[in-house]
Design an enzyme around this catalytic site. Structure first.
Site, PDB file in Angstrom:
ATOM      1  N   ALA A  88      70.037  57.885  11.225  1.00  0.00           N
ATOM      2  CA  ALA A  88      70.251  57.645   9.289  1.00  0.00           C
ATOM      3  C   ALA A  88      70.953  56.367   9.592  1.00  0.00           C
ATOM      4  O   ALA A  88      71.733  56.056   8.735  1.00  0.00           O
ATOM      5  CB  ALA A  88      70.359  58.475   7.894  1.00  0.00           C
TER       6      ALA A  88
ATOM      7  N   TYR B 169      61.118  43.368  19.483  1.00  0.00           N
ATOM      8  CA  TYR B 169      62.678  43.639  19.500  1.00  0.00           C
ATOM      9  C   TYR B 169      63.194  42.396  20.356  1.00  0.00           C
ATOM     10  O   TYR B 169      63.335  42.465  21.333  1.00  0.00           O
ATOM     11  CB  TYR B 169      63.047  45.503  19.635  1.00  0.00           C
ATOM     12  CG  TYR B 169      62.673  46.529  19.434  1.00  0.00           C
ATOM     13  CD1 TYR B 169      62.105  46.108  18.467  1.00  0.00           C
ATOM     14  CD2 TYR B 169      62.272  47.777  20.501  1.00  0.00           C
ATOM     15  CE1 TYR B 169      61.607  47.286  17.509  1.00  0.00           C
ATOM     16  CE2 TYR B 169      62.381  48.718  19.988  1.00  0.00           C
ATOM     17  CZ  TYR B 169      61.514  48.486  17.583  1.00  0.00           C
ATOM     18  OH  TYR B 169      61.304  49.189  17.497  1.00  0.00           O
TER      19      TYR B 169
ATOM     20  N   GLY C 125      79.168  60.692  10.760  1.00  0.00           N
ATOM     21  CA  GLY C 125      80.422  61.423  10.088  1.00  0.00           C
ATOM     22  C   GLY C 125      81.488  60.227   9.385  1.00  0.00           C
ATOM     23  O   GLY C 125      82.201  60.323   8.607  1.00  0.00           O
ATOM     24  N   LYS C 126      81.057  58.616  10.190  1.00  0.00           N
ATOM     25  CA  LYS C 126      82.025  57.581   9.642  1.00  0.00           C
ATOM     26  C   LYS C 126      81.688  57.027   9.100  1.00  0.00           C
ATOM     27  O   LYS C 126      83.015  56.481   8.025  1.00  0.00           O
ATOM     28  CB  LYS C 126      81.409  56.801  11.075  1.00  0.00           C
ATOM     29  CG  LYS C 126      82.069  55.000  11.337  1.00  0.00           C
ATOM     30  CD  LYS C 126      81.836  54.617  12.044  1.00  0.00           C
ATOM     31  CE  LYS C 126      80.376  54.004  12.265  1.00  0.00           C
ATOM     32  NZ  LYS C 126      79.869  52.872  13.526  1.00  0.00           N
TER      33      LYS C 126
ATOM     34  N   PRO D 230      66.868  58.271  14.260  1.00  0.00           N
ATOM     35  CA  PRO D 230      67.373  60.222  13.940  1.00  0.00           C
ATOM     36  C   PRO D 230      68.842  60.507  13.435  1.00  0.00           C
ATOM     37  O   PRO D 230      69.298  61.054  12.376  1.00  0.00           O
ATOM     38  CB  PRO D 230      67.465  60.508  14.607  1.00  0.00           C
ATOM     39  CG  PRO D 230      67.629  59.508  16.093  1.00  0.00           C
ATOM     40  CD  PRO D 230      67.147  58.234  14.971  1.00  0.00           C
TER      41      PRO D 230
ATOM     42  N   LEU E 119      74.344  59.945   9.343  1.00  0.00           N
ATOM     43  CA  LEU E 119      74.737  61.094   9.522  1.00  0.00           C
ATOM     44  C   LEU E 119      75.542  61.626  10.979  1.00  0.00           C
ATOM     45  O   LEU E 119      76.378  62.899  11.094  1.00  0.00           O
ATOM     46  CB  LEU E 119      73.501  61.916  10.345  1.00  0.00           C
ATOM     47  CG  LEU E 119      72.738  61.878   9.088  1.00  0.00           C
ATOM     48  CD1 LEU E 119      71.354  62.580   9.808  1.00  0.00           C
ATOM     49  CD2 LEU E 119      72.703  63.062   8.191  1.00  0.00           C
TER      50      LEU E 119
END
Length: 315
Positions: free
Chosen positions: A210, A61, A216-217, A208, A214
């Site tokens: 996605a 990373y 809602g933005k 988790p 998920l």
């Protein structure tokens, strides 16, 4: 704080962690342009303030920058921190000494002498067999430099094989880190989740939310401009967003009933599966605080079932 044991007898960690792929990564996440060290430092300490002290990183990373940043932040913190990091089975790593050297380098960047969890990033064999790799990791448990051993992206068969190699050394396999969310439920049908439950292996659920779908933005009517890895994901297209719209609406409705956000509902759904620890990313203090809002409450069985059904229809 809700806690969970990694595997059958590993370290106790919160039922929610923080994934730190974006910390220092310039290739996919535009680190240094849209956000930087001060922002992720804020995320680190906001997570600790909320009781979330479990951070997942990896040597690749940001080419080690994620580990270096976490090492710096831990030096400033006056509270215990639990770290999971990963070994990448590169083609030119062909001996057990490569595992020793990689772990030593990670510990140096993290400025610690041991980590709670050390994982194999991908199930690649190349020139080192899985048995050689697993035995090298077992040696490090016995030395005290690793609290528990995990794998990542392993199939059910590969996971069983790793479990057996470790069992021969009297050490349990603690974790399999997999892509798991309401929009990616492949581990429920390919045998990974069933095998993990049978063997007492904890699932660390990466992505988790996605990659933000998920939260809602992102909606068909209003979507922020896409950057980084999201540009490559067809789920963020107009058609993709229309497909998942019923699930987003359900997350919003359930969230309203609990005074929670869609993201917090989605994370709580994963926790409700049992033996699963979501590790959402957080680039800022606000995002870390929002993630922590998934803790301290529970979806009802009916709400879990409702999300199950809608999720299946959106795939």
């Amino acid at each position: 704080m809700q806690t969970i044991t990694l595997g059958s007898n590993g370290p106790q960690v919160p039922t929610l962690g923080i994934g730190t792929w974006a910390w220092g990564d310039t290739l996919f996440w535009n680190y240094g342009k849209e956000y930087g060290a001060e922002q992720v430092r804020g995320a680190f300490f906001a997570a600790l303030d909320a009781g979330v002290n479990f951070f997942d990183t990896a040597e690749i990373y940001g080419l080690g920058e994620s580990e270096r940043l976490i090492g710096q932040f831990m030096k400033e913190a006056d509270r215990p921190v639990q770290i999971a990091t990963k070994y990448f089975p590169l083609p030119w790593r062909f001996s057990a000494q490569a595992v020793v050297d990689a772990l030593t380098a990670s510990l140096k960047r993290l400025q610690v002498d041991h980590v709670a969890l050390y994982q194999v990033h991908w199930p690649f064999d190349f020139l080192m067999s899985q048995q050689t790799l697993i035995n090298a990791l077992a040696d490090e448990v016995e030395k005290g430099r690793i609290g528990a051993i995990g794998v990542s992206n392993y199939s059910a068969d590969k996971m069983r094989q790793a479990h057996k190699f470790l069992a021969d050394r009297g050490i349990p396999l603690a974790v399999n880190q997999m892509n798991y969310s309401l929009l990616n439920r492949q581990i429920e049908t390919n045998g990974v989740l069933d095998a993990a439950r049978e063997l007492g292996i904890t699932i660390l659920a990466y992505s988790p939310l996605a990659q933000g779908l998920l939260t809602g933005k992102y909606t068909p009517d209003s979507s922020p401009s896409l950057t980084g890895a999201r540009k490559l994901d067809p789920r963020f297209s107009q058609k993709g967003l229309e497909k998942i719209s019923p699930l987003i609406k359900a997350l919003q409705q359930i969230g309203d009933a609990h005074q929670r956000t869609p993201a917090q509902v989605a994370l709580n759904w994963l926790i409700a599966q049992g033996g699963v620890i979501p590790i959402p990313g957080a680039k800022t203090a606000n995002q870390a605080q929002q993630n922590a809002g998934a803790l301290g409450w529970s979806l009802s069985p009916d709400e879990v079932t409702q999300l199950d059904e809608i999720s299946h229809s959106c795939r």
